[in-house]
Design an enzyme around this catalytic site. Sequence first.
Site, PDB file in Angstrom:
ATOM      1  N   ASP A  34       0.818  -1.209   0.000  1.00 23.89           N
ATOM      2  CA  ASP A  34       0.000   0.000   0.000  1.00 23.89           C
ATOM      3  C   ASP A  34       0.859   1.269   0.000  1.00 23.89           C
ATOM      4  OD1 ASP A  34      -2.840   0.905   0.360  1.00 23.89           O
ATOM      5  OD2 ASP A  34      -1.975   1.907   2.101  1.00 23.89           O
ATOM      6  N   GLU A  38       1.981  -0.291  -4.832  1.00 25.44           N
ATOM      7  CA  GLU A  38       1.001   0.685  -5.297  1.00 25.44           C
ATOM      8  C   GLU A  38       1.750   1.998  -5.524  1.00 25.44           C
ATOM      9  OE1 GLU A  38      -3.261   2.636  -4.008  1.00 25.44           O
ATOM     10  OE2 GLU A  38      -1.665   2.433  -2.553  1.00 25.44           O
TER      11      GLU A  38
HETATM   12  O1  TEU Z   1      -4.755   4.018  -1.623  1.00 28.36           O
HETATM   13  C1  TEU Z   1      -3.869   4.935  -2.100  1.00 28.36           C
HETATM   14  C2  TEU Z   1      -4.443   6.193  -2.588  1.00 28.36           C
HETATM   15  O2  TEU Z   1      -3.834   7.148  -2.251  1.00 28.36           O
HETATM   16  C3  TEU Z   1      -5.672   6.343  -3.381  1.00 28.36           C
HETATM   17  O3  TEU Z   1      -5.937   5.380  -4.282  1.00 28.36           O
HETATM   18  C4  TEU Z   1      -6.792   6.618  -2.429  1.00 28.36           C
HETATM   19  O4  TEU Z   1      -7.831   5.740  -2.674  1.00 28.36           O
HETATM   20  C5  TEU Z   1      -7.337   7.989  -2.565  1.00 28.36           C
HETATM   21  O5  TEU Z   1      -8.126   8.058  -3.685  1.00 28.36           O
HETATM   22  C6  TEU Z   1      -6.317   9.079  -2.575  1.00 28.36           C
HETATM   23  O6  TEU Z   1      -6.898  10.252  -3.007  1.00 28.36           O
HETATM   24  C7  TEU Z   1      -4.346   3.087  -0.702  1.00 28.36           C
HETATM   25  C8  TEU Z   1      -5.457   2.070  -0.518  1.00 28.36           C
HETATM   26  O7  TEU Z   1      -5.609   1.359  -1.696  1.00 28.36           O
HETATM   27  C9  TEU Z   1      -6.683   2.794  -0.071  1.00 28.36           C
HETATM   28  O8  TEU Z   1      -7.808   1.963  -0.019  1.00 28.36           O
HETATM   29  C10 TEU Z   1      -6.385   3.402   1.258  1.00 28.36           C
HETATM   30  O9  TEU Z   1      -7.469   4.196   1.669  1.00 28.36           O
HETATM   31  C11 TEU Z   1      -5.125   4.267   1.241  1.00 28.36           C
HETATM   32  O10 TEU Z   1      -4.047   3.676   0.542  1.00 28.36           O
HETATM   33  C12 TEU Z   1      -4.645   4.464   2.639  1.00 28.36           C
HETATM   34  O11 TEU Z   1      -4.169   3.266   3.151  1.00 28.36           O
END
Ligand code: TEU
Length: 548
Positions: A204, A258
């Site tokens: 993540d 990610e």
């Molecule tokens: O998400 C990372 C992230 O920054 C984005 O995709 C987020 O959904 C948001 O739109 C930012 O504007 C990851 C995870 O996949 C997400 O579900 C979590 O909420 C986030 O990190 C925090 O852990």
Amino acid sequence: MSPRPERPWWKDAVVYQIYPRSFLDSDGDGVGDLPGITAKLDYLKALGVDVVWLSPHFDSPNADNGYDIRDYRKVMEQFGTMADFDALLAGMTARGLRLIIDLVVNHSSDEHAWFVESRKGRDNPYRDYYIWRDPGPDGGLPNNYGAFFGGPAWTFDQGSGQYYLHYFAAKQPDLNWENPKVREEVHDLMRFWLDKGVSGFRMDVIPFISKQPGLPDLTLEQRRAPQFVYAAGPKLHDHLREMRREVLDHYDTLTVGEAFGVTPDGARDLMDSRRGELNLVINFDIVRMDIDGWRKTTWTLPRLKALYTQLDQAAGPFGWNTQFLSNHDNPRSVSHFGDDDPAWVERSAKVINTLILTQRGTPFLYQGEELGMTNYPFQTLDDFDDLEVSGRWRDVQHRVSEEEYLANARAMGRDNSRTPMQWTNGPNGDFTTGQPWLAVNPNAEAINAQDQTARPDSVLAHTRALIAWRRGSVDLREGDYRDIDPDHEQVFAYRRGALLVLLNFGRETVRYAVPAEHPISGLAFETAEVERQTVTLAGWTSAILAVG
Ligand code: TEU
């Protein structure tokens, strides 16, 4: 699968993402759980996927549905027990499926024992596990960082008179990766799960772990997209290489980072096989191509094609891309890039899934995508559960109408993809016998797994057949990628080795003239009308042709 030792298994794999909260509820509490997943392993096996990426299954107070972890070695109570986890993993292993889990270590929950200790005072041995700063010179915030879920990225702690940093919600304090003890803790918890038999991690927001030295203020420009600053800390590559040396090199793993805030060129470094960092990255360029903050803009097919080419080139000879169009943070792919009108949804979902499964890279399907599940018809802001929707609304409500904000959340909100799986046309799509934590899409009546399993012309049947076909096609798995018609506004036409993939991205029938340099020798997958070099593509259909 390729037997060649130099080709890692994950290049030929198809990954399926499960958001456990919304997959299948086995005990009627309205929340999906691990036994629910175990009950559906034959469904996944029949679909033909090789790897499951499980979104967080750890103990969590659920401020952000498990992306705020309270205990990295405990299973979330609503999801079951460690015995349930072991049973799930055993069931997968027995079927030749691999499991990768979510590693959420940029931040923990504020209820994690480390943070509970850390906030006790400046002298606590855990103080340095997190990022604490004195108030700024004016007595206010230490800098102007904003949090993704609204408000500033700093929260004041009365007790100790300092602020702590959180890129996401206040309940998600960022860990301090400068502290070697934190890194050792993370290595340890990785080993804990690898020793159980998981095959790796989806990491993540991993580029955020290294913070900018001195945490200087963002410029106005940077504040519009702070992720690019957060992802550019100087120690990121060191931390990843250390993780590889200390932990991953001792196991046979897949790591997928990610890469939020990383450009295609930056991503190349993260996944360059010579550098010893990550195997794959999840790139945001395509799924966020029409997003500006909380606003949805527009996308065009030529622009989408340009991104595919750019990403393919950026991967280069030592990188390998992921191919996906949706996940738990993005709207449903058929609603975003296809046509979710009931009359077109099936056809266009097949086109979308064909795109995902025929690009060069490792495909990632998100649960329900194999059925063509769509966005949810949200009526009011109260229909959303996601803290991102409410948090951003607090930030902008003084200058934006509720109607405009709602229209954007409907199109792009994360809950679109978090509504429960639609298993049957029964009550709540048979996701649960209780009250689902998030409403089931009313179109479960028409779009559900039971119906599609029985129907040979369904999205599910198409997706299964293509996954199986892909397995036997060296061209699809390994062939070079070339877009042969980057400017066409309705047809996406590309070579994969000796194959030509044609996708009609519109309702109108197109008679597509394939240039003579790609002499058609026959249909490879699917039926389409072919007359010499002309292929007739009905609205929202695709064809894969043998050429040359
Ligand atoms: O998400 C990372 C992230 O920054 C984005 O995709 C987020 O959904 C948001 O739109 C930012 O504007 C990851 C995870 O996949 C997400 O579900 C979590 O909420 C986030 O990190 C925090 O852990």
